[in-house]
Design a protein around this motif. Structure first.
Motif, PDB file in Angstrom:
ATOM      1  N   GLN A  32       0.830  -1.201   0.000  1.00 54.44           N
ATOM      2  CA  GLN A  32       0.000   0.000   0.000  1.00 54.44           C
ATOM      3  C   GLN A  32       0.868   1.256   0.000  1.00 54.44           C
ATOM      4  OE1 GLN A  32      -2.385   0.649   3.524  1.00 54.44           O
ATOM      5  NE2 GLN A  32      -3.870   1.890   2.418  1.00 54.44           N
ATOM      6  N   THR A  35       2.554   1.680  -3.389  1.00 57.16           N
ATOM      7  CA  THR A  35       1.549   2.095  -4.365  1.00 57.16           C
ATOM      8  C   THR A  35       1.183   3.559  -4.192  1.00 57.16           C
ATOM      9  OG1 THR A  35       0.650  -0.163  -4.432  1.00 57.16           O
ATOM     10  CG2 THR A  35      -0.743   1.600  -5.288  1.00 57.16           C
ATOM     11  N   GLN A  36       1.019   4.003  -2.969  1.00 57.54           N
ATOM     12  CA  GLN A  36       0.695   5.407  -2.716  1.00 57.54           C
ATOM     13  C   GLN A  36       1.783   6.332  -3.236  1.00 57.54           C
ATOM     14  OE1 GLN A  36      -0.025   5.539   1.531  1.00 57.54           O
ATOM     15  NE2 GLN A  36      -2.184   5.023   1.309  1.00 57.54           N
ATOM     16  N   SER A  42      -2.319   5.860  -7.814  1.00 64.55           N
ATOM     17  CA  SER A  42      -2.500   4.904  -6.716  1.00 64.55           C
ATOM     18  C   SER A  42      -3.964   4.684  -6.382  1.00 64.55           C
ATOM     19  CB  SER A  42      -1.758   5.380  -5.462  1.00 64.55           C
ATOM     20  OG  SER A  42      -2.329   6.577  -4.956  1.00 64.55           O
ATOM     21  N   ALA A  45      -5.785   1.277  -6.917  1.00 56.10           N
ATOM     22  CA  ALA A  45      -5.701   0.118  -6.020  1.00 56.10           C
ATOM     23  C   ALA A  45      -6.978  -0.023  -5.210  1.00 56.10           C
ATOM     24  CB  ALA A  45      -4.501   0.264  -5.083  1.00 56.10           C
ATOM     25  N   THR A  71      -4.987  -5.948 -12.723  1.00 56.31           N
ATOM     26  CA  THR A  71      -4.217  -6.362 -11.549  1.00 56.31           C
ATOM     27  C   THR A  71      -3.532  -5.203 -10.844  1.00 56.31           C
ATOM     28  OG1 THR A  71      -3.850  -8.579 -12.425  1.00 56.31           O
ATOM     29  CG2 THR A  71      -2.250  -7.781 -10.817  1.00 56.31           C
ATOM     30  N   PHE A  72      -3.078  -4.209 -11.595  1.00 55.76           N
ATOM     31  CA  PHE A  72      -2.355  -3.049 -11.068  1.00 55.76           C
ATOM     32  C   PHE A  72      -1.155  -3.518 -10.247  1.00 55.76           C
ATOM     33  CE2 PHE A  72      -2.465   1.019  -8.375  1.00 55.76           C
ATOM     34  CZ  PHE A  72      -1.718   1.715  -9.298  1.00 55.76           C
ATOM     35  N   THR A  73      -1.017  -3.087  -8.989  1.00 55.78           N
ATOM     36  CA  THR A  73       0.177  -3.437  -8.218  1.00 55.78           C
ATOM     37  C   THR A  73      -0.006  -4.672  -7.338  1.00 55.78           C
ATOM     38  OG1 THR A  73      -0.432  -1.884  -6.451  1.00 55.78           O
ATOM     39  CG2 THR A  73       1.031  -1.058  -8.198  1.00 55.78           C
ATOM     40  N   THR A  75      -2.669  -5.747  -4.912  1.00 61.11           N
ATOM     41  CA  THR A  75      -3.388  -5.923  -3.652  1.00 61.11           C
ATOM     42  C   THR A  75      -4.534  -6.918  -3.790  1.00 61.11           C
ATOM     43  OG1 THR A  75      -2.843  -3.673  -2.928  1.00 61.11           O
ATOM     44  CG2 THR A  75      -4.673  -4.775  -1.817  1.00 61.11           C
ATOM     45  N   SER A  76      -5.331  -6.770  -4.835  1.00 66.68           N
ATOM     46  CA  SER A  76      -6.481  -7.665  -5.002  1.00 66.68           C
ATOM     47  C   SER A  76      -6.043  -9.083  -5.321  1.00 66.68           C
ATOM     48  CB  SER A  76      -7.417  -7.132  -6.094  1.00 66.68           C
ATOM     49  OG  SER A  76      -6.710  -6.888  -7.302  1.00 66.68           O
ATOM     50  N   TYR A  99       3.508  -1.788 -13.530  1.00 65.95           N
ATOM     51  CA  TYR A  99       2.747  -1.999 -12.298  1.00 65.95           C
ATOM     52  C   TYR A  99       2.691  -3.475 -11.912  1.00 65.95           C
ATOM     53  CZ  TYR A  99       1.340   2.833 -13.086  1.00 65.95           C
ATOM     54  OH  TYR A  99       1.342   4.196 -13.290  1.00 65.95           O
ATOM     55  N   ALA A 103       3.616  -5.939  -8.579  1.00 67.00           N
ATOM     56  CA  ALA A 103       2.779  -7.039  -8.096  1.00 67.00           C
ATOM     57  C   ALA A 103       3.579  -8.329  -7.977  1.00 67.00           C
ATOM     58  CB  ALA A 103       1.589  -7.242  -9.039  1.00 67.00           C
TER      59      ALA A 103
END
Length: 237
Positions: A32, A35-36, A42, A45, A71-73, A75-76, A99, A103
């Motif tokens: 997190q 990503t921020q 960000s 996310a 998917t981005f970075t 988290t999910s 990104y 991940a």
């Protein structure tokens, strides 16, 4: 309709996200923070409360086979992969190497890299040709908003009865009801999908005001499916 809700101040929201299992997970906390540091992007996310709910739902239905579009970075994907049944697999579709490289690093730290199959490329081209080896238990869609309905229609036939399909950003920061903003192409697409899911006989659905709106759909039995199965059984007999 009289709204029964609590306005979330920053203090109350921080209280809420602290009251969940593994709220102090060091891996997701580090992810997190990294990503921020990417800046405005960000916001793509998922939020901590969404991550907690997704993890709970995956475990609750005993999901083994899952798909994520966007998917981005990571988290999910971590929230999903961690809670898959033994031997399970999550297929991720994303076109951004930068990104998803982040991940990948966190998948390794979380020990879930062997459960994730990243399909790097344009989901518009990849998803139509996707043929899962097993019926899907869980699908999370969080990519280009105007293509949400397309992804839904492509994937819902592969989802088992009782499986879940989730969509993020279904409130668009409130723009879906804003007199002016609701008329942009992306907001019209999301509004149309919201309304479609509410009456679609293939799913039981609810739109939750979590973060930017999380739509949760459960795949229902195909109408007449029991009759067809009975007929097929008689033919086999």
């Amino acid at each position: 309709m009289l709204a029964k809700q609590v306005t979330l101040t920053d203090a109350l929201y921080n209280y809420v996200i602290a009251q969940r299992s593994n709220a102090n997970d060091p891996i997701l906390a580090a992810l997190q923070m990294e990503t921020q540091n990417l800046g405005e992007v960000s916001r793509m996310a998922i939020s901590p409360d969404q991550a907690g709910l997704i993890s709970l739902l995956v475990a609750l239905i005993g999901a083994k086979w899952a798909v994520e579009v966007g998917t981005f970075t990571g988290t999910s994907s971590i929230s999903i992969a961690r809670h898959l049944a033994p031997g399970g697999k999550l297929v991720c579709f994303d076109q951004d190497f930068r990104y998803t490289s982040i991940a990948r690093r966190y998948w390794i730290r979380a020990g879930v890299q062997d459960r994730i199959d990243l399909r790097l490329g344009d989901a518009h081209r990849l998803v139509p040709h996707f043929r899962p080896q097993n019926p899907l238990d869980f699908v999370f869609i969080d990519a280009d908003k105007e293509a949400y309905d397309t992804y839904f229609e492509l994937l819902v036939p592969h989802v088992r009865t009782g499986g879940l399909i989730l969509f993020d950003n279904m409130l668009r920061g409130g723009e879906v009801v804003d007199p002016i903003a609701k008329n942009t192409p992306v907001n019209r697409a999301i509004d149309q999908l919201n309304r479609k899911l509410a009456v679609d006989i293939r799913v039981q659905s609810v739109l939750l005001p979590i973060a930017d709106g999380l739509y949760v759909c459960r795949k229902l039995p195909t109408p007449g499916g029991e009759v067809r199965r009975m007929t097929d059984s008689r033919r086999l007999a």
